[in-house]
Design a protein around this motif. Structure first.
Motif, PDB file in Angstrom:
ATOM      1  N   TRP A   5      -6.581  82.763 -81.612  1.00  0.00           N
ATOM      2  CA  TRP A   5      -5.715  83.750 -82.284  1.00  0.00           C
ATOM      3  C   TRP A   5      -4.580  84.161 -81.346  1.00  0.00           C
ATOM      4  O   TRP A   5      -3.422  84.247 -81.745  1.00  0.00           O
ATOM      5  CB  TRP A   5      -6.501  84.984 -82.717  1.00  0.00           C
ATOM      6  N   MET A   6      -4.913  84.415 -80.071  1.00  0.00           N
ATOM      7  CA  MET A   6      -3.897  84.804 -79.108  1.00  0.00           C
ATOM      8  C   MET A   6      -2.906  83.662 -78.882  1.00  0.00           C
ATOM      9  O   MET A   6      -1.691  83.876 -78.865  1.00  0.00           O
ATOM     10  CB  MET A   6      -4.563  85.213 -77.783  1.00  0.00           C
ATOM     11  N   LEU A   7      -3.416  82.457 -78.732  1.00  0.00           N
ATOM     12  CA  LEU A   7      -2.547  81.306 -78.480  1.00  0.00           C
ATOM     13  C   LEU A   7      -1.658  81.012 -79.685  1.00  0.00           C
ATOM     14  O   LEU A   7      -0.497  80.618 -79.527  1.00  0.00           O
ATOM     15  CB  LEU A   7      -3.399  80.081 -78.125  1.00  0.00           C
ATOM     16  N   LYS A   8      -2.182  81.226 -80.877  1.00  0.00           N
ATOM     17  CA  LYS A   8      -1.394  81.025 -82.098  1.00  0.00           C
ATOM     18  C   LYS A   8      -0.256  82.044 -82.179  1.00  0.00           C
ATOM     19  O   LYS A   8       0.872  81.707 -82.544  1.00  0.00           O
ATOM     20  CB  LYS A   8      -2.303  81.134 -83.329  1.00  0.00           C
ATOM     21  N   VAL A  13      -7.703  69.512 -78.249  1.00  0.00           N
ATOM     22  CA  VAL A  13      -6.486  69.171 -77.512  1.00  0.00           C
ATOM     23  C   VAL A  13      -5.383  70.207 -77.723  1.00  0.00           C
ATOM     24  O   VAL A  13      -4.710  70.604 -76.768  1.00  0.00           O
ATOM     25  CB  VAL A  13      -5.995  67.765 -77.935  1.00  0.00           C
ATOM     26  N   GLY A  14      -5.184  70.654 -78.949  1.00  0.00           N
ATOM     27  CA  GLY A  14      -4.137  71.640 -79.230  1.00  0.00           C
ATOM     28  C   GLY A  14      -4.409  72.974 -78.562  1.00  0.00           C
ATOM     29  O   GLY A  14      -3.505  73.618 -78.020  1.00  0.00           O
ATOM     30  N   THR A  15      -5.670  73.409 -78.592  1.00  0.00           N
ATOM     31  CA  THR A  15      -6.059  74.655 -77.930  1.00  0.00           C
ATOM     32  C   THR A  15      -5.818  74.530 -76.429  1.00  0.00           C
ATOM     33  O   THR A  15      -5.259  75.435 -75.795  1.00  0.00           O
ATOM     34  CB  THR A  15      -7.546  74.978 -78.199  1.00  0.00           C
ATOM     35  N   GLN A  16      -6.215  73.415 -75.854  1.00  0.00           N
ATOM     36  CA  GLN A  16      -6.054  73.208 -74.422  1.00  0.00           C
ATOM     37  C   GLN A  16      -4.583  73.166 -74.021  1.00  0.00           C
ATOM     38  O   GLN A  16      -4.197  73.734 -72.993  1.00  0.00           O
ATOM     39  CB  GLN A  16      -6.782  71.937 -73.982  1.00  0.00           C
ATOM     40  N   ALA A  17      -3.739  72.532 -74.832  1.00  0.00           N
ATOM     41  CA  ALA A  17      -2.302  72.477 -74.528  1.00  0.00           C
ATOM     42  C   ALA A  17      -1.696  73.880 -74.558  1.00  0.00           C
ATOM     43  O   ALA A  17      -0.904  74.250 -73.678  1.00  0.00           O
ATOM     44  CB  ALA A  17      -1.589  71.560 -75.521  1.00  0.00           C
ATOM     45  N   SER A  32      -0.831  75.581 -83.045  1.00  0.00           N
ATOM     46  CA  SER A  32      -0.585  75.435 -84.475  1.00  0.00           C
ATOM     47  C   SER A  32      -1.786  74.865 -85.226  1.00  0.00           C
ATOM     48  O   SER A  32      -1.698  74.605 -86.419  1.00  0.00           O
ATOM     49  CB  SER A  32       0.634  74.537 -84.707  1.00  0.00           C
ATOM     50  N   GLY A  33      -2.894  74.701 -84.535  1.00  0.00           N
ATOM     51  CA  GLY A  33      -4.088  74.157 -85.181  1.00  0.00           C
ATOM     52  C   GLY A  33      -4.884  75.223 -85.920  1.00  0.00           C
ATOM     53  O   GLY A  33      -4.471  76.382 -86.020  1.00  0.00           O
ATOM     54  N   LEU A  38     -11.039  74.427 -69.629  1.00  0.00           N
ATOM     55  CA  LEU A  38     -10.367  74.071 -70.882  1.00  0.00           C
ATOM     56  C   LEU A  38      -9.091  73.279 -70.635  1.00  0.00           C
ATOM     57  O   LEU A  38      -8.042  73.565 -71.205  1.00  0.00           O
ATOM     58  CB  LEU A  38     -10.062  75.322 -71.722  1.00  0.00           C
ATOM     59  N   GLY A  39      -9.168  72.280 -69.778  1.00  0.00           N
ATOM     60  CA  GLY A  39      -8.044  71.393 -69.532  1.00  0.00           C
ATOM     61  C   GLY A  39      -7.074  71.846 -68.460  1.00  0.00           C
ATOM     62  O   GLY A  39      -6.134  71.133 -68.138  1.00  0.00           O
ATOM     63  N   LEU A  40      -7.262  73.048 -67.915  1.00  0.00           N
ATOM     64  CA  LEU A  40      -6.354  73.528 -66.869  1.00  0.00           C
ATOM     65  C   LEU A  40      -6.647  72.824 -65.552  1.00  0.00           C
ATOM     66  O   LEU A  40      -7.792  72.546 -65.225  1.00  0.00           O
ATOM     67  CB  LEU A  40      -6.520  75.035 -66.646  1.00  0.00           C
TER      68      LEU A  40
END
Length: 149
Positions: free
Chosen positions: A117-120, A135-139, A126-127, A53-55
């Motif tokens: 949910w955890m990342l939020k 992209v937002g989830t990956q960031a 903020s998506g 996931l982008g890591l």
């Protein structure tokens, strides 16, 4: 940005690539990301795929160390978030973030939704909570990874 690919399409493509290069085991090794580079990204994949996931591999190793300490991951600390890494992640998401799916290591919409949910709640996502690892989830997942030691 790559178009969204269904799990079934991605599984079929993985099988074709695996057969073409001599088997699924060698296809997995051939597609591993070099150190410090992002590995496979996407919303959902077939079992045994690497989904970072982008890591980068360095960031994924931080997540694997954390999963080893807290959520029963016992695989290699190799920076490749594969099935066993995601099974441990799903155990955590089930215990604390509302994941209700199987502990199968498949990074599908349910896994991504619980992760969002955890990342939020903790890492500035903020998506929309939509089960799509954009992209937002990956960031936000990078922020989570970099908060691990």
């Amino acid at each position: 940005m790559l178009p969204r690919i269904s799990a079934r399409t991605l599984a079929a493509l993985t099988a074709v690539v695996g057969v073409t290069v001599g088997g699924l085991a060698s296809a997995g090794a051939a597609t591993a990301a070099p150190a410090g580079k992002p590995a496979v990204t996407g919303g959902s994949v077939a079992p045994l795929a690497v989904v970072n996931l982008g890591l980068t591999t360095t960031e994924a190793k931080k997540v694997q160390r954390w999963l080893t300490l807290h959520w029963g991951y016992s695989g290699a600390i190799d920076g490749q978030l594969g099935t066993n890494s995601w099974k441990a992640m799903q155990r955590w998401l089930k215990a604390q973030w509302g994941y209700t799916g199987a502990i199968d290591g498949v990074v599908g919409g349910g896994t991504v939704t619980a992760l969002q949910w955890m990342l939020k709640a903790n890492y500035g996502y903020s998506g929309r909570v939509d089960g799509i690892a954009g992209v937002g989830t990956q960031a936000a997942f990078k922020r989570f990874a970099n908060a691990r030691s």
